[in-house]
Design an enzyme around this catalytic site. Structure first.
Site, PDB file in Angstrom:
ATOM      1  N   ASP A  10       0.865  -1.183   0.000  1.00  0.00           N
ATOM      2  CA  ASP A  10       0.000   0.000   0.000  1.00  0.00           C
ATOM      3  C   ASP A  10       0.903   1.236   0.000  1.00  0.00           C
ATOM      4  O   ASP A  10       1.648   1.469   0.958  1.00  0.00           O
ATOM      5  CB  ASP A  10      -0.865  -0.046   1.270  1.00  0.00           C
ATOM      6  CG  ASP A  10      -1.678   1.214   1.478  1.00  0.00           C
ATOM      7  OD1 ASP A  10      -1.659   2.115   0.606  1.00  0.00           O
ATOM      8  OD2 ASP A  10      -2.344   1.301   2.525  1.00  0.00           O
ATOM      9  N   ILE A  11       0.829   2.028  -1.032  1.00  0.00           N
ATOM     10  CA  ILE A  11       1.770   3.146  -1.192  1.00  0.00           C
ATOM     11  C   ILE A  11       1.644   4.181  -0.060  1.00  0.00           C
ATOM     12  O   ILE A  11       2.615   4.854   0.271  1.00  0.00           O
ATOM     13  CB  ILE A  11       1.596   3.812  -2.589  1.00  0.00           C
ATOM     14  CG1 ILE A  11       2.844   4.610  -2.972  1.00  0.00           C
ATOM     15  CG2 ILE A  11       0.347   4.685  -2.647  1.00  0.00           C
ATOM     16  CD1 ILE A  11       2.890   5.037  -4.441  1.00  0.00           C
ATOM     17  N   GLY A  62      -9.677   4.351  -5.936  1.00  0.00           N
ATOM     18  CA  GLY A  62      -8.373   3.715  -6.111  1.00  0.00           C
ATOM     19  C   GLY A  62      -7.299   4.315  -5.228  1.00  0.00           C
ATOM     20  O   GLY A  62      -7.532   4.672  -4.063  1.00  0.00           O
ATOM     21  N   VAL A  63      -6.120   4.458  -5.805  1.00  0.00           N
ATOM     22  CA  VAL A  63      -4.977   4.931  -5.020  1.00  0.00           C
ATOM     23  C   VAL A  63      -5.184   6.375  -4.568  1.00  0.00           C
ATOM     24  O   VAL A  63      -4.757   6.776  -3.482  1.00  0.00           O
ATOM     25  CB  VAL A  63      -3.661   4.728  -5.814  1.00  0.00           C
ATOM     26  CG1 VAL A  63      -3.550   5.652  -7.002  1.00  0.00           C
ATOM     27  CG2 VAL A  63      -2.457   4.856  -4.903  1.00  0.00           C
ATOM     28  N   ASP A  64      -5.862   7.154  -5.386  1.00  0.00           N
ATOM     29  CA  ASP A  64      -6.140   8.555  -5.052  1.00  0.00           C
ATOM     30  C   ASP A  64      -6.951   8.641  -3.752  1.00  0.00           C
ATOM     31  O   ASP A  64      -6.600   9.381  -2.818  1.00  0.00           O
ATOM     32  CB  ASP A  64      -6.911   9.184  -6.223  1.00  0.00           C
ATOM     33  CG  ASP A  64      -6.912  10.705  -6.191  1.00  0.00           C
ATOM     34  OD1 ASP A  64      -6.567  11.271  -5.137  1.00  0.00           O
ATOM     35  OD2 ASP A  64      -7.266  11.313  -7.204  1.00  0.00           O
ATOM     36  N   SER A  99      -2.548   4.728 -14.242  1.00  0.00           N
ATOM     37  CA  SER A  99      -3.492   4.443 -15.340  1.00  0.00           C
ATOM     38  C   SER A  99      -3.905   2.976 -15.472  1.00  0.00           C
ATOM     39  O   SER A  99      -4.697   2.657 -16.353  1.00  0.00           O
ATOM     40  CB  SER A  99      -2.961   4.927 -16.708  1.00  0.00           C
ATOM     41  OG  SER A  99      -3.062   6.321 -16.823  1.00  0.00           O
ATOM     42  N   THR A 100      -3.371   2.096 -14.637  1.00  0.00           N
ATOM     43  CA  THR A 100      -3.680   0.667 -14.841  1.00  0.00           C
ATOM     44  C   THR A 100      -4.887   0.182 -14.045  1.00  0.00           C
ATOM     45  O   THR A 100      -5.210  -0.998 -14.071  1.00  0.00           O
ATOM     46  CB  THR A 100      -2.483  -0.241 -14.494  1.00  0.00           C
ATOM     47  OG1 THR A 100      -2.245  -0.193 -13.078  1.00  0.00           O
ATOM     48  CG2 THR A 100      -1.238   0.174 -15.240  1.00  0.00           C
ATOM     49  N   GLY A 101      -5.541   1.098 -13.327  1.00  0.00           N
ATOM     50  CA  GLY A 101      -6.747   0.729 -12.577  1.00  0.00           C
ATOM     51  C   GLY A 101      -7.977   1.090 -13.385  1.00  0.00           C
ATOM     52  O   GLY A 101      -8.207   0.555 -14.479  1.00  0.00           O
TER      53      GLY A 101
END
Ligand code: ADP
Length: 171
Positions: free
Chosen positions: A10-11, A32-34, A117-119
């Site tokens: 987890d970043i 997502g990550v955002d 971009s991969t999500g």
């Protein structure tokens, strides 16, 4: 120790100078990550992003990391995949390059990237990883550590294969 490391993690939990966010053009948060970064950094991050007034696809902006361990967050806007003929590769490359430019200006020594971009944006994972690793290799001499922080096992396997790494770094 190699400068470029692949981890599956987890970043938001990383102790690096800068984490990169896969943001959208509004910079006002998303899933997502955002979403994970916004939650971990606290409401001050959204406030700071609001003041930036958005960011075009292929570019990046920097804010403090607030409650994160990372000192800074670079919000990089990758392209939505729509078949590959709308400049997606150039835009993805430019978003990694913009992030590195800002990281160098901030004098960061360590930086972690998600698989931009991969999500939700559906960029084919292996193609995206090739672009990410190419730009990472071009910039890694200026850093102590460049982390490809994959979230899903598929991306982690792709990155490890492309990097030719047999090491089993998990952090
Ligand atoms: P995009 O809209 O750019 O596709 P997403 O956030 O949907 O952005 O996905 C980008 C990548 O981030 C995906 O590979 C997804 O698995 C990954 N991801 C989601 N949450 C996290 C997290 N907490 N840490 C690192 N990567 C994450």
């Amino acid at each position: 120790m190699p400068v470029i490391k692949v981890i599956q993690y987890d970043i938001t939990a990383l102790d690096v100078d800068i984490i990169v966010n896969a943001a959208n053009t509004t910079l006002l948060g998303g899933g997502g990550v955002d979403g994970a970064i916004q939650r971990a950094a606290g409401p001050e991050l959204l406030e700071a992003c609001r003041k930036l007034g958005g960011c075009p696809t292929g570019e990046a902006r920097i804010t403090p990391g607030f409650r994160l361990q990372a000192k800074w967050v670079i919000h990089a806007v990758g392209p939505v995949w729509s078949g590959g003929r709308r400049g997606e590769p150039q835009l993805l490359e430019s978003c990694y390059r913009s992030a590195f430019r800002l990281a160098k200006d901030a004098k960061a020594r360590s930086i972690a990237f998600p698989c931009i971009s991969t999500g939700v944006y559906r960029y084919p994972k292996e193609d995206a990883a090739r672009i990410a690793l190419r730009v990472m290799r071009e910039n890694d001499k200026d850093f102590r550590s460049v982390v490809a922080c994959c979230f899903d096992a598929e991306n982690a396997a792709i990155y490890r294969k492309l990097l030719g790494s047999t090491a089993k770094e998990d952090e």
